[in-house]
Design an enzyme around this catalytic site. Structure first.
Site, PDB file in Angstrom:
ATOM      1  CG  ASN A 177     -35.839   7.587 -21.985  1.00 53.33           C
ATOM      2  OD1 ASN A 177     -35.705   6.414 -21.395  1.00 53.33           O
ATOM      3  ND2 ASN A 177     -35.248   8.619 -21.567  1.00 53.33           N
ATOM      4  CG  ASP A 194     -30.585  13.846 -26.202  1.00 51.64           C
ATOM      5  OD1 ASP A 194     -29.492  13.633 -25.379  1.00 51.64           O
ATOM      6  OD2 ASP A 194     -31.123  13.340 -26.904  1.00 51.64           O
ATOM      7  CE  LYS A 198     -25.862   8.685 -31.187  1.00 48.57           C
ATOM      8  NZ  LYS A 198     -27.173   8.270 -30.995  1.00 48.57           N
TER       9      LYS A 198
HETATM   10  N1  CTP Z   1     -25.841  10.136 -23.494  1.00 53.99           N
HETATM   11  C1  CTP Z   1     -25.330  10.857 -22.317  1.00 53.99           C
HETATM   12  N2  CTP Z   1     -25.976  12.240 -22.145  1.00 53.99           N
HETATM   13  C2  CTP Z   1     -27.105  12.544 -22.879  1.00 53.99           C
HETATM   14  C3  CTP Z   1     -27.297  11.844 -23.834  1.00 53.99           C
HETATM   15  C4  CTP Z   1     -26.950  10.728 -24.102  1.00 53.99           C
HETATM   16  O1  CTP Z   1     -24.435  10.476 -21.659  1.00 53.99           O
HETATM   17  N3  CTP Z   1     -27.447  13.839 -22.613  1.00 53.99           N
HETATM   18  C5  CTP Z   1     -25.302   8.891 -23.454  1.00 53.99           C
HETATM   19  C6  CTP Z   1     -26.181   7.770 -23.531  1.00 53.99           C
HETATM   20  O2  CTP Z   1     -26.036   7.128 -22.313  1.00 53.99           O
HETATM   21  C7  CTP Z   1     -25.508   6.615 -24.410  1.00 53.99           C
HETATM   22  C8  CTP Z   1     -24.964   7.761 -25.741  1.00 53.99           C
HETATM   23  O3  CTP Z   1     -24.690   9.038 -25.055  1.00 53.99           O
HETATM   24  O4  CTP Z   1     -24.534   6.068 -23.963  1.00 53.99           O
HETATM   25  C9  CTP Z   1     -25.621   7.702 -26.752  1.00 53.99           C
HETATM   26  O5  CTP Z   1     -27.217   7.998 -26.323  1.00 53.99           O
HETATM   27  P1  CTP Z   1     -28.408   8.134 -27.479  1.00 53.99           P
HETATM   28  O6  CTP Z   1     -29.524   8.819 -26.937  1.00 53.99           O
HETATM   29  O7  CTP Z   1     -28.207   6.985 -28.490  1.00 53.99           O
HETATM   30  O8  CTP Z   1     -27.901   9.437 -28.354  1.00 53.99           O
HETATM   31  P2  CTP Z   1     -27.518  10.922 -28.252  1.00 53.99           P
HETATM   32  O9  CTP Z   1     -26.174  11.166 -27.755  1.00 53.99           O
HETATM   33  O10 CTP Z   1     -28.675  11.556 -27.123  1.00 53.99           O
HETATM   34  O11 CTP Z   1     -27.812  11.514 -29.477  1.00 53.99           O
HETATM   35  P3  CTP Z   1     -29.218  11.482 -30.596  1.00 53.99           P
HETATM   36  O12 CTP Z   1     -30.544  11.790 -29.530  1.00 53.99           O
HETATM   37  O13 CTP Z   1     -28.869  12.890 -31.326  1.00 53.99           O
HETATM   38  O14 CTP Z   1     -28.940  10.418 -31.207  1.00 53.99           O
END
Ligand code: CTP
Length: 421
Positions: free
Chosen positions: A211, A280, A356
């Protein structure tokens, strides 16, 4: 650089080495960050750079003699010492280092340095052999024992033509030392774990999914936490950024690598900040060899003998879920640990951040909108809203370093709230 040195008086001592030209850039950097910069030069330093250069840059007359009384500002070494928040001697030659180690005060620079009660930073610059001379080594050790902060030196081509250790640090790095010296120490004794950057998920040996994260927010957090006295470890996905001063770094590549390192270490920390942009998903199969374009058949086997579905029309990539590290931490953290997560969204920022906060059992979520100016990935600024279990605080756009301090302010608030409960 993004420090705020307004209301700070920095005395820059320049002794006689070729690196004095870099001190001009340092003076300029400090001035740009709001400091009142007062330069003192030794007699030999004046041979390398003119006092006028420093006076022009700082807007303050450069001091070159202990007996010069022609100033609009009272510059006696004692009154100067009283006004000073931090002194930095850059470059510090073997001679000034030896004088300070012996307590010799025979010119304005050594006299002022001896009179200082504020932090004094010494940035050595000299030929490698001089630096490694037992007398210099002993003098540097003595300065550290006396409470001076001695910076490391850089390796490279020296003015004498030799290559080796002994170059003065770059002005930006010296600024990090100054930033740490003048900052409040409200995280002293705390251990902070920060994850940062965008993870890479391999498809084959030459390709990955990632990303746009630059890692700047996580690195700013590390720098700010170090300034505030914390012991900091950074678990970093690939980035081009320089490791912040006094920060222990663990380099990782994929989300699973990051998860492994976090699981191994999280119990040793008081504060955990998940600034990383963790992918993710990752390909459920990583090809052992470079994936080739289809040639004749509509299905090709890679060297490991695994089927990858390819046709002339396209290529289907199967992805599998990566572990949610923040969520896992929320499930495993102790009641004393503070857990901070981020939330990057293109829509419904606050709603998603609140979710979250709950779903991942975090204590603070720093929510930042994606795709808008001065926020999110890549840039030097961020516009965050801090979401905790009892309030939502929207902050204006600011540098990532200032935003990092705001996040740490919220952490400190949480810590003191817990103490008072
Ligand atoms: N995060 C994590 N592990 C993952 C995905 C996210 O620890 N596999 C953590 C990120 O470091 C951040 C928080 O979760 O502190 C939120 O990440 P974000 O990308 O905003 O959201 P997601 O949890 O990935 O959910 P979505 O993509 O559905 O918004």
């Amino acid at each position: 650089m993004d420090y705020d040195f307004s209301n700070k008086t920095v005395v820059l001592g320049v002794s006689g080495g070729i690196a004095a030209y870099k001190s001009v850039a340092l003076a300029s950097l400090l001035k740009k960050q709001g400091a009142d910069v007062r330069v003192i030069m030794t007699k030999n330093a004046v041979e390398f750079v003119t006092p006028l250069t420093f006076s022009s840059i700082t807007g303050n007359r450069c001091i070159t003699s202990a007996f010069d009384t022609d100033f609009e500002w009272e510059i006696g070494h004692i009154s100067l010492a009283k006004k000073t928040d931090v002194m930095v001697i850059a470059p510090a030659t073997a001679n000034i280092i030896a004088k300070l180690a012996q307590g010799i005060a025979d010119d304005m620079l050594s006299t002022a340095a001896l009179a200082m009660t504020c932090p004094v930073i010494v940035a050595p610059a000299m030929n490698t052999a001089m630096l490694q001379n037992p007398a210099t080594k002993k003098n540097l050790r003595t300065l550290s024992e006396y409470g001076y902060t001695v910076t490391e030196t850089a390796k490279g081509l020296l003015a004498c033509g030799d290559k080796g250790e002994g170059r003065m640090l770059e002005p930006e790095r010296i600024c990090e030392y100054i930033g740490a010296a003048v900052c409040r120490k409200d995280l002293e004794g705390k251990k902070v774990l920060i994850t940062s950057g965008g993870t890479r998920e391999w498809l084959d040996p030459v390709r990955y999914i990632t990303n746009c994260s630059s890692g700047k927010m996580g690195y700013a957090l590390a720098r700010a936490a170090v300034c505030r006295g914390a012991q900091v470890m950074l678990i970093s996905a690939p980035t081009t950024l320089e490791t912040p001063l006094f920060t222990e770094i663990i380099n990782v590549i994929s989300a699973r690598d990051m998860f492994g390192q976090v699981k191994k270490r999280y119990q040793n920390f008081d504060i955990i900040i998940k600034a990383a942009a963790v992918a993710d998903f990752s390909p459920d199969y990583v090809a052992g060899n470079k994936i080739k374009k289809p040639v004749e058949s509509n299905s090709t086997e890679d060297a490991a003998g695994q089927e990858i579905s390819k046709t002339d029309d396209g290529f289907t990539l199967n992805l599998t879920h990566n572990p949610d590290i923040l969520k896992w931490l929320g499930q495993h953290k102790s009641s004393e640990q503070i857990l901070v997560g981020f939330c990057l969204e293109t829509e419904n920022l606050i709603e998603n951040a609140k979710q979250k906060l709950q779903n991942k059992n975090a204590d603070i979520i720093a929510a930042n909108p994606a795709g808008v100016e001065n926020s999110g990935f890549g840039g030097d600024n961020n516009t965050i809203t801090l979401v905790t279990h009892d309030k939502v605080t929207k902050l204006e756009s600011m540098s990532k370093f200032s935003a990092a301090h705001k996040i740490l302010d919220a952490v400190c608030q949480e810590l003191s709230q817990r103490l008072s409960e």
